[in-house]
Design an enzyme around this catalytic site. Structure first.
Site, PDB file in Angstrom:
ATOM      1  N   ARG A 181      -2.082   9.399   8.802  1.00 35.11           N
ATOM      2  CA  ARG A 181      -1.908   7.970   9.112  1.00 35.11           C
ATOM      3  C   ARG A 181      -1.404   7.197   7.899  1.00 35.11           C
ATOM      4  O   ARG A 181      -1.911   7.363   6.784  1.00 35.11           O
ATOM      5  CB  ARG A 181      -3.246   7.382   9.550  1.00 35.11           C
ATOM      6  CG  ARG A 181      -3.215   5.882   9.762  1.00 35.11           C
ATOM      7  CD  ARG A 181      -4.548   5.377  10.257  1.00 35.11           C
ATOM      8  NE  ARG A 181      -5.569   5.469   9.250  1.00 35.11           N
ATOM      9  CZ  ARG A 181      -5.937   4.476   8.441  1.00 35.11           C
ATOM     10  NH1 ARG A 181      -5.335   3.304   8.505  1.00 35.11           N
ATOM     11  NH2 ARG A 181      -6.909   4.654   7.570  1.00 35.11           N
ATOM     12  N   ARG A 217      -1.302   9.136   1.372  1.00 39.32           N
ATOM     13  CA  ARG A 217      -2.679   9.480   1.047  1.00 39.32           C
ATOM     14  C   ARG A 217      -2.979  10.971   0.945  1.00 39.32           C
ATOM     15  O   ARG A 217      -3.762  11.403   0.130  1.00 39.32           O
ATOM     16  CB  ARG A 217      -3.551   8.945   2.169  1.00 39.32           C
ATOM     17  CG  ARG A 217      -4.430   7.867   1.712  1.00 39.32           C
ATOM     18  CD  ARG A 217      -5.116   7.273   2.880  1.00 39.32           C
ATOM     19  NE  ARG A 217      -4.968   5.847   2.744  1.00 39.32           N
ATOM     20  CZ  ARG A 217      -5.476   4.974   3.579  1.00 39.32           C
ATOM     21  NH1 ARG A 217      -6.151   5.387   4.631  1.00 39.32           N
ATOM     22  NH2 ARG A 217      -5.321   3.696   3.382  1.00 39.32           N
ATOM     23  N   HIS A 223      -9.667   9.603   2.051  1.00 37.04           N
ATOM     24  CA  HIS A 223      -9.157   8.511   1.218  1.00 37.04           C
ATOM     25  C   HIS A 223      -9.283   8.947  -0.232  1.00 37.04           C
ATOM     26  O   HIS A 223     -10.320   9.461  -0.642  1.00 37.04           O
ATOM     27  CB  HIS A 223      -9.966   7.233   1.463  1.00 37.04           C
ATOM     28  CG  HIS A 223      -9.269   6.000   0.973  1.00 37.04           C
ATOM     29  ND1 HIS A 223      -9.080   5.744  -0.360  1.00 37.04           N
ATOM     30  CD2 HIS A 223      -8.697   4.973   1.648  1.00 37.04           C
ATOM     31  CE1 HIS A 223      -8.425   4.597  -0.486  1.00 37.04           C
ATOM     32  NE2 HIS A 223      -8.183   4.110   0.720  1.00 37.04           N
ATOM     33  N   GLU A 275       0.846  -1.202   0.000  1.00 37.31           N
ATOM     34  CA  GLU A 275       0.000   0.000   0.000  1.00 37.31           C
ATOM     35  C   GLU A 275       0.878   1.247   0.000  1.00 37.31           C
ATOM     36  O   GLU A 275       2.080   1.186   0.309  1.00 37.31           O
ATOM     37  CB  GLU A 275      -0.946  -0.006   1.207  1.00 37.31           C
ATOM     38  CG  GLU A 275      -2.058  -1.031   1.033  1.00 37.31           C
ATOM     39  CD  GLU A 275      -3.082  -1.030   2.153  1.00 37.31           C
ATOM     40  OE1 GLU A 275      -2.925  -0.287   3.127  1.00 37.31           O
ATOM     41  OE2 GLU A 275      -4.047  -1.808   2.037  1.00 37.31           O
ATOM     42  N   HIS A 292     -12.304   9.727   5.596  1.00 39.98           N
ATOM     43  CA  HIS A 292     -12.046   8.307   5.846  1.00 39.98           C
ATOM     44  C   HIS A 292     -11.627   8.001   7.281  1.00 39.98           C
ATOM     45  O   HIS A 292     -12.043   7.002   7.835  1.00 39.98           O
ATOM     46  CB  HIS A 292     -10.938   7.865   4.880  1.00 39.98           C
ATOM     47  CG  HIS A 292     -10.586   6.419   4.956  1.00 39.98           C
ATOM     48  ND1 HIS A 292     -11.482   5.417   4.663  1.00 39.98           N
ATOM     49  CD2 HIS A 292      -9.410   5.790   5.282  1.00 39.98           C
ATOM     50  CE1 HIS A 292     -10.883   4.236   4.801  1.00 39.98           C
ATOM     51  NE2 HIS A 292      -9.639   4.436   5.190  1.00 39.98           N
TER      52      HIS A 292
HETATM   53  P1  FAD Z   1     -14.989   0.891  15.016  1.00 40.47           P
HETATM   54  O1  FAD Z   1     -14.598  -0.335  14.330  1.00 40.47           O
HETATM   55  O2  FAD Z   1     -15.559   1.982  14.205  1.00 40.47           O
HETATM   56  O3  FAD Z   1     -16.040   0.511  16.137  1.00 40.47           O
HETATM   57  C1  FAD Z   1     -16.696   1.506  16.879  1.00 40.47           C
HETATM   58  C2  FAD Z   1     -17.826   0.858  17.645  1.00 40.47           C
HETATM   59  O4  FAD Z   1     -18.379   1.777  18.566  1.00 40.47           O
HETATM   60  C3  FAD Z   1     -18.983   0.414  16.760  1.00 40.47           C
HETATM   61  O5  FAD Z   1     -19.406  -0.845  17.248  1.00 40.47           O
HETATM   62  C4  FAD Z   1     -20.054   1.471  17.018  1.00 40.47           C
HETATM   63  O6  FAD Z   1     -21.368   1.035  16.803  1.00 40.47           O
HETATM   64  C5  FAD Z   1     -19.803   1.750  18.490  1.00 40.47           C
HETATM   65  N1  FAD Z   1     -20.288   3.046  18.960  1.00 40.47           N
HETATM   66  C6  FAD Z   1     -19.960   4.289  18.530  1.00 40.47           C
HETATM   67  N2  FAD Z   1     -20.597   5.216  19.263  1.00 40.47           N
HETATM   68  C7  FAD Z   1     -21.338   4.547  20.189  1.00 40.47           C
HETATM   69  C8  FAD Z   1     -22.219   4.947  21.223  1.00 40.47           C
HETATM   70  N3  FAD Z   1     -22.494   6.232  21.494  1.00 40.47           N
HETATM   71  N4  FAD Z   1     -22.811   3.986  21.977  1.00 40.47           N
HETATM   72  C9  FAD Z   1     -22.583   2.669  21.728  1.00 40.47           C
HETATM   73  N5  FAD Z   1     -21.774   2.232  20.752  1.00 40.47           N
HETATM   74  C10 FAD Z   1     -21.149   3.172  19.993  1.00 40.47           C
HETATM   75  N6  FAD Z   1      -7.683   0.492   8.705  1.00 40.47           N
HETATM   76  C11 FAD Z   1      -6.667  -0.365   8.504  1.00 40.47           C
HETATM   77  O7  FAD Z   1      -5.740  -0.427   9.321  1.00 40.47           O
HETATM   78  N7  FAD Z   1      -6.665  -1.179   7.420  1.00 40.47           N
HETATM   79  C12 FAD Z   1      -7.663  -1.174   6.491  1.00 40.47           C
HETATM   80  O8  FAD Z   1      -7.634  -1.932   5.540  1.00 40.47           O
HETATM   81  C13 FAD Z   1      -8.730  -0.263   6.665  1.00 40.47           C
HETATM   82  N8  FAD Z   1      -9.722  -0.179   5.761  1.00 40.47           N
HETATM   83  C14 FAD Z   1     -10.788   0.630   6.004  1.00 40.47           C
HETATM   84  C15 FAD Z   1     -11.847   0.651   5.112  1.00 40.47           C
HETATM   85  C16 FAD Z   1     -12.970   1.411   5.370  1.00 40.47           C
HETATM   86  C17 FAD Z   1     -14.113   1.439   4.397  1.00 40.47           C
HETATM   87  C18 FAD Z   1     -13.021   2.191   6.559  1.00 40.47           C
HETATM   88  C19 FAD Z   1     -14.231   3.023   6.864  1.00 40.47           C
HETATM   89  C20 FAD Z   1     -11.951   2.205   7.432  1.00 40.47           C
HETATM   90  C21 FAD Z   1     -10.833   1.421   7.167  1.00 40.47           C
HETATM   91  N9  FAD Z   1      -9.750   1.402   8.047  1.00 40.47           N
HETATM   92  C22 FAD Z   1      -8.712   0.541   7.825  1.00 40.47           C
HETATM   93  C23 FAD Z   1      -9.799   2.106   9.314  1.00 40.47           C
HETATM   94  C24 FAD Z   1     -10.179   1.104  10.427  1.00 40.47           C
HETATM   95  O9  FAD Z   1     -11.131   0.206   9.918  1.00 40.47           O
HETATM   96  C25 FAD Z   1     -10.751   1.771  11.640  1.00 40.47           C
HETATM   97  O10 FAD Z   1      -9.970   2.859  12.040  1.00 40.47           O
HETATM   98  C26 FAD Z   1     -10.805   0.784  12.804  1.00 40.47           C
HETATM   99  O11 FAD Z   1     -11.508  -0.357  12.402  1.00 40.47           O
HETATM  100  C27 FAD Z   1     -11.456   1.416  13.994  1.00 40.47           C
HETATM  101  O12 FAD Z   1     -11.712   0.431  14.941  1.00 40.47           O
HETATM  102  P2  FAD Z   1     -12.390   0.851  16.306  1.00 40.47           P
HETATM  103  O13 FAD Z   1     -12.601  -0.406  17.081  1.00 40.47           O
HETATM  104  O14 FAD Z   1     -11.650   1.946  16.928  1.00 40.47           O
HETATM  105  O15 FAD Z   1     -13.798   1.495  15.862  1.00 40.47           O
HETATM  106  C1  SIN Z   2      -7.726   0.708   2.138  1.00 40.09           C
HETATM  107  O1  SIN Z   2      -7.904  -0.500   1.979  1.00 40.09           O
HETATM  108  O2  SIN Z   2      -7.424   1.500   1.234  1.00 40.09           O
HETATM  109  C2  SIN Z   2      -7.900   1.265   3.493  1.00 40.09           C
HETATM  110  C3  SIN Z   2      -6.670   1.076   4.235  1.00 40.09           C
HETATM  111  C4  SIN Z   2      -6.652   1.976   5.431  1.00 40.09           C
HETATM  112  O3  SIN Z   2      -7.511   2.835   5.604  1.00 40.09           O
HETATM  113  O4  SIN Z   2      -5.702   1.831   6.194  1.00 40.09           O
END
Ligand code: FAD
Ligand code: SIN
Length: 533
Positions: A387, A291, A242, A114, A352
Site C-alpha cells: 500500500r 515502505r 511500517h 510521504e 502496520h
Molecule cells: P478501523 O479504523 O480499525 O476500525 C475498525 C472498527 O471495527 C473498530 O471500531 C473496532 O473496534 C471494530 N471491530 C473490530 N472487530 C470487531 C468485532 N468483532 N465486533 C465489533 N467491532 C469490531 N492510513 C492512512 O491512510 N493514513 C495515515 O496517516 C495512517 N496512519 C496510521 C497510523 C497508525 C498508527 C495506524 C495503526 C494506521 C494508520 N493508517 C493510516 C491506516 C488506517 O488508519 C487504517 O487502515 C484505517 O483507519 C482503517 O479504517 P477501518 O474503518 O477499516 O478500520
Molecule cells: C504514517 O503516518 O506514517 C502512516 C501513514 C499510513 O499508514 O498510510
C-alpha cells in the site's frame, strides 16, 4: 423473550469505513453500529500522516495513479486505482464539509509529503489526522435519529445458511448473510441482529504480530468471520511493516508508537548506530522509497550489524518547524526521554497494515449476498502487493461511498430471515483457565513475528504453520466447552488470520512487494495474480 434486533443496515465497526457508511445509509433506513470497545477505539483514531488526494494544481490524477501502481508492484487493479484516486478528492471535500478541519498554511490546505509519492498530496490535521476524522464523524453519528451505536458489543459470527442447519461447502456460490450474532460484553448475552444489509468494517489484523503499530482491537475478526462464512479472501500474505515505530529499549507487547512517514517526508534521515545514512545503498529514492523497501533495508541493517534499532534523525532541521509540524510525535517522544529536535529517535519496523482481506467487487460487494465490506478488512484491488502511504483512509472513504450506493437497492430486495435461531450456548460453562488464552495469544504473536515477518522462507513458514495448527486444535477444543467471550473469540480469529497469512505466503513462490522470501527472491510473471483462499 427472543434476544433479537432487526435493522435495515448493520454496520460492524466504528472506524472511518463504518462511520462513513452509516451516515450515508441513515437516510434510507434504520442503522445499528456494533463496536467492540469505546466507539473511537480503532486504527482510524491513531492515523497520523493523513489522507492522500490530488489537490495541488501541479499534481495530477495520473501521477497519483502511477505512484500507487509502482508501490503495488504489479498487483493493483488499475481500474480500481483510477476510480479511487479520481473519486477521492470529492469524498475528502465531503468530509471537510461535515466539519473536518485540516491543517492550513497561508490560508491554503497544507499538503504533506510521504514516501512513494511524487508530489506533496497528503491532507492532514497536524499529526493526529485520525482523531479529527473520528471526532467529526462521531459528532454527526450521535446526532442522527436513525443510527444507534452499540459500544462494547462484540460481533461473534456472521449469520449464514450454516446457522440454518445447512451444510455449506466452499463450492457453494449462493451463500447469504442475514446479520450477525453479537455479544453484549456488559450483560454477557448474545443477541441476534437480523439485517437486510451487513457492512463488514472491522479493520485489520496486525495484532497477530508481537510488534505492531495497531491498537489491540486489530484482531482480524472480520476476515476470520468472513472466512468461516466461506467468503472469498485474497492477498493475505501482504502484511505491511511500517519502517519507523518508536523503539523503547524494552520488550513491549502491544501497540508501538508510530513515528509518521511524514517525518521522513519532512526531511528526516535514517541512520545506523554508527551514524551512517544507509538508505542510498538500497534505493536511489533513499528515505522516500516505498515502505517495503525501507522496512527491508532497516531489517537488513539490524541483522547484519546485530543491532536492535536504527535512528530517525530530524535534529538537523529547524526545531521550531519540527515541533509545529509534529506536536504529538515530539510530545510523545519527550515523554519517554527523547527530544527529537536535539537527538535522533530510535526506531524499528512494526506490523502496520493488512493489504489483503475480504474480496469485494467495484461496488463493495463480497462473494456473499447481503454482505458488503469496506476499509482495511476489504481487499478491493487498490493496494496490490504494497500500500502507498495514506491511501488507506482514502480507500475507506471511496469504497464506503460505493457501499452506500449499493446498499439501498440490495436492502429493498431482501427481507428479514424468520428462520434464524437464537444463539445456542448449551453445553458450555464458565472457564477459569483464562491464563491459557493470554499465553496462546502471545505464543501466536511470537510465532508470527519470528517466522512470518519481513523476510520469510519455506522453512520458517512451515514451522509457523505447524505451531499455528497446534494452537488451533487447543483453542477449538477450549471454545467448544467454554461460555463465549471476546477474548476467546479474538484468539480464535487471530489463529484463523495467522493461518491465512501463512498459507497465502506459502502459495506465492516469488518475492513481490511486501512478500519477500529467501527461497524465491525474484519476481515471477506467472505469479502476477491475487492469491485467493
Ligand atoms: P478501523 O479504523 O480499525 O476500525 C475498525 C472498527 O471495527 C473498530 O471500531 C473496532 O473496534 C471494530 N471491530 C473490530 N472487530 C470487531 C468485532 N468483532 N465486533 C465489533 N467491532 C469490531 N492510513 C492512512 O491512510 N493514513 C495515515 O496517516 C495512517 N496512519 C496510521 C497510523 C497508525 C498508527 C495506524 C495503526 C494506521 C494508520 N493508517 C493510516 C491506516 C488506517 O488508519 C487504517 O487502515 C484505517 O483507519 C482503517 O479504517 P477501518 O474503518 O477499516 O478500520
Ligand atoms: C504514517 O503516518 O506514517 C502512516 C501513514 C499510513 O499508514 O498510510
Amino acid at each position: 423473550m427472543s434476544d433479537q434486533y432487526r435493522v435495515d443496515y448493520l454496520v460492524l465497526g466504528s472506524g472511518i469505513a463504518g462511520l462513513w457508511f452509516a451516515l450515508g445509509v441513515a437516510d434510507y433506513g434504520q442503522v445499528a453500529i456494533i463496536t467492540k470497545k469505546e466507539t473511537a477505539e480503532s486504527n482510524t483514531n491513531y492515523a497520523q500522516g493523513g489522507i492522500a488526494g490530488v489537490w495541488d494544481k501541479n499534481d495530477s490524477i495520473e501521477s497519483h495513479v502511477h505512484d500507487t501502481l509502482v508501490a503495488g508492484a504489479g498487483l493493483c487493479d488499475e481500474d480500481v486505482v483510477r476510480e479511487v484516486v479520481s473519486e477521492g478528492p470529492r469524498e475528502i471535500q465531503a468530509l471537510m464539509d461535515l466539519g473536518a478541519s485540516f491543517t492550513k498554511s497561508e490560508g491554503k490546505l497544507h499538503l504533506g509529503r510521504e514516501a512513494g509519492h511524487a508530489h506533496a498530496r497528503i491532507l492532514h490535521a497536524s499529526d493526529t489526522t485520525g482523531r479529527e476524522v473520528e471526532r467529526v464523524l462521531m459528532e454527526k453519528i450521535l446526532a442522527h435519529p436513525n443510527i444507534t451505536v452499540f459500544d462494547f458489543h462484540y460481533a461473534v459470527d456472521l449469520i449464514t445458511e450454516h446457522h440454518l442447519g445447512q451444510h455449506v461447502t466452499r463450492l457453494r456460490p449462493d451463500i447469504s448473510c442475514y446479520g450477525a450474532y453479537v455479544l453484549d460484553e456488559k450483560n454477557e448475552t448474545v443477541y441476534t441482529f437480523l439485517a437486510r444489509v451487513t457492512l463488514l468494517a472491522t479493520g485489520g489484523s496486525c495484532a497477530v504480530y508481537r510488534h505492531t503499530t495497531n491498537p489491540s482491537i486489530a484482531t482480524g475478526d472480520g476476515v476470520a468471520m468472513a472466512y468461516r462464512a466461506k467468503a472469498r479472501i485474497a492477498n493475505m500474505e501482504f502484511v505491511q511493516f511500517h519502517p519507523t515505530a518508536l523503539y523503547q529499549g524494552k520488550v513491549y507487547e502491544g501497540r508501538e508508537f508510530l513515528v509518521s512517514e511524514a517525518v521522513r517526508g519532512h526531511g528526516g534521515i535514517l541512520l545506523n548506530r554508527s551514524g551512517e545514512a544507509f538508505m542510498k545503498q538500497y534505493d536511489s529514492r533513499a528515505e522516500l522509497a516505498p515502505r517495503d523497501i525501507v522496512a527491508r533495508a532497516i531489517d537488513d541493517q539490524l541483522k547484519h550489524r546485530g543491532e536492535d534499532h536504527v535512528f530517525l534523525d530530524v535534529s538537523h532541521l529547524d526545531a521550531a518547524e519540527t515541533e509545529q509540524a509534529f506536536p504529538y510525535i515530539v510530545r510523545t517522544c519527550r515523554e519517554v526521554g527523547i527530544d527529537p529536535t536535539a537527538e535522533p529517535i530510535p526506531v524499528v519496523p512494526a506490523a502496520h497494515y493488512q493489504c489483503g482481506g475480504v474480496q469485494t467487487d467495484s461496488m463493495a460487494r463480497t462473494s456473499i449476498t447481503g454482505l458488503l465490506a469496506a476499509g482495511e478488512v476489504a481487499y478491493t484491488g487498490l493496494h496490490g502487493a504494497n500500500r502507498l502511504a495514506s491511501n488507506s483512509l482514502l480507500e475507506a472513504l471511496v469504497f464506503s461511498r460505493k457501499a452506500i450506493n449499493s446498499a439501498p437497492k440490495i436492502a429493498a430486495e431482501r427481507s428479514f430471515n424468520e428462520a434464524v435461531p437464537d444463539w445456542d450456548s448449551s453445553g458450555t460453562a464458565q472457564q477459569r483457565e483464562w491464563v491459557l488464552i493470554s499465553h496462546n495469544r502471545k505464543e501466536l504473536q511470537r510465532t508470527m513475528w519470528s517466522y512470518v515477518g519481513i523476510v520469510r522462507s519455506d522453512l520458517r513458514l512451515s514451522r509457523a504453520l505447524r505451531r499455528t495448527k497446534l494452537l488451533y486444535e487447543e483453542v477449538e477444543e477450549f471454545y467448544g466447552r467454554t461460555r463465549i467471550s471476546s477474548r476467546l473469540c479474538e484468539l480464535r480469529n487471530l489463529i484463523a488470520v495467522a493461518y491465512l497469512v501463512i498459507r497465502s505466503a506459502q502459495m506465492r513462490r516469488e518475492s513481490r512487494g511486501l512478500h519477500y522470501t529467501l527461497d524465491y527472491p525474484e519476481q515471477v510473471a506467472v505469479e502476477r495474480r491475487p492469491s485467493l483462499v
